[in-house]
Design a protein around this motif. Structure first.
Motif, short mmCIF file in Angstrom:
data_model
loop_
_atom_site.label_atom_id
_atom_site.label_comp_id
_atom_site.label_asym_id
_atom_site.label_seq_id
_atom_site.Cartn_x
_atom_site.Cartn_y
_atom_site.Cartn_z
N TYR A 62 55.24 7.88 0.43
CA TYR A 62 55.68 6.96 1.43
C TYR A 62 54.71 5.69 1.40
CZ TYR A 62 56.67 4.66 5.92
OH TYR A 62 56.89 3.65 6.84
N LEU A 63 53.45 5.69 1.27
CA LEU A 63 52.66 4.55 1.32
C LEU A 63 52.93 3.74 0.04
CD1 LEU A 63 49.38 6.16 2.35
CD2 LEU A 63 50.60 4.72 3.79
N SER A 64 53.03 4.25 -1.07
CA SER A 64 53.62 3.64 -2.35
C SER A 64 54.82 3.28 -2.06
CB SER A 64 53.60 4.61 -3.52
OG SER A 64 54.14 4.04 -4.65
N ASP A 65 55.80 3.54 -1.28
CA ASP A 65 57.00 3.01 -1.19
C ASP A 65 57.16 1.67 -0.14
OD1 ASP A 65 58.20 4.81 -2.76
OD2 ASP A 65 58.96 6.13 -1.12
N ILE A 66 55.97 1.88 0.67
CA ILE A 66 56.22 0.43 1.45
C ILE A 66 54.99 -0.55 0.92
CG2 ILE A 66 57.10 1.85 3.50
CD1 ILE A 66 53.92 1.79 4.54
#
Length: 254
Positions: free
Chosen positions: A162-166
């Motif tokens: 998730y942190l990578s996606d955002i």
């Protein structure tokens, strides 16, 4: 709540943290953690709802006198224990930090993370006021992660995704422990996994140490890694190679 503010349970603070995110930082170590990592050097932070009760204003009153030393990169870091077990406190403090132009860093193992509500909405709110995260990946293999910490790691890796996606900047940390994490196959798997993430600014290998062992003896807790010595310098270099540490230099550019 006190004076309309969320009350946090704080274990301790550090005025001049140099290894808790970019620059010089004021570090707040909170109480409470679900995991029981065999190598944890602060078992006194495990228990929830104990410690010094503090509001975000009280934390800022302590921290702001040191602001002149933070420079452009420094700021305030929330650590633990596990800060995500006190997510409302983190949101309130970091929201005030951003209004004051203070850099915010979250040091987490990610265990409480879930995309279920109400946690996920709170986590997204926290990310809006968090500049960077230090994420500890304890073990890449979920079964071994459970043996080492008491919990599986699927939700932790989901948080990393998730942190990578955002596009939220992270530093990945991994504790190198003989007979637990210091195996080439697992290190290579972790290195390959980190390569799939798009937001990693730094990767650090943290050599296991035994400085926390006296706390276990004082608290009457059996120490699971009794007799295991820190890794040799050669094994640390090997881990850094397999995790491609030299490839992650984004933190130098920030």
């Amino acid at each position: 709540m006190r004076d309309g503010q969320v009350v946090g349970y704080v274990h301790s603070t550090e005025s001049f943290g140099a290894v808790d995110g970019p620059g010089i930082r004021f570090v707040v170590f909170v109480q409470g953690c679900n995991m029981r990592c065999q190598f944890c050097h602060n078992p006194d932070t495990w228990k929830k709802n104990v410690g010094t009760q503090m509001t975000s204003d009280e934390i800022l009153k302590m921290a702001l006198p040191y602001r002149q030393f933070w420079g452009k990169k420094g700021g305030i870091t929330l650590s633990g224990g596990e800060i995500l077990v006190q997510i409302e406190f983190a949101i309130e403090l970091f929201t005030k930090c951003k209004k004051l132009g203070i850099n915010t860093c979250l040091d987490t193992c990610g265990q409480p993370f879930t995309r279920r509500e109400p946690f996920f909405s709170k986590f997204k709110q926290l990310m809006e006021v968090t500049d960077i995260l230090l994420v500890d990946i304890k073990h890449i293999n979920s079964d071994e992660h459970r043996k080492l910490t008491g919990y599986r790691n699927e939700n932790i890796l989901d948080m990393c995704q998730y942190l990578s996606d955002i596009g939220k900047p992270v530093w990945i940390r991994h504790v190198l422990i003989p007979q637990r994490t210091d195996y080439d196959n697992y290190l290579a798997q972790l290195g390959d996994y980190i390569k799939t993430l798009k937001n990693v600014k730094k990767v650090e290998v943290l050599p296991y140490h035994t400085l926390g062992v006296p706390k276990y003896h004082e608290m009457g807790i059996k120490y699971a890694l009794e007799g295991i010595e820190p890794p040799t310098p050669d094994r640390v270099k090997n881990a850094e190679r397999l995790l491609h540490v030299a490839d992650y230099r984004g933190y130098l550019e920030d």
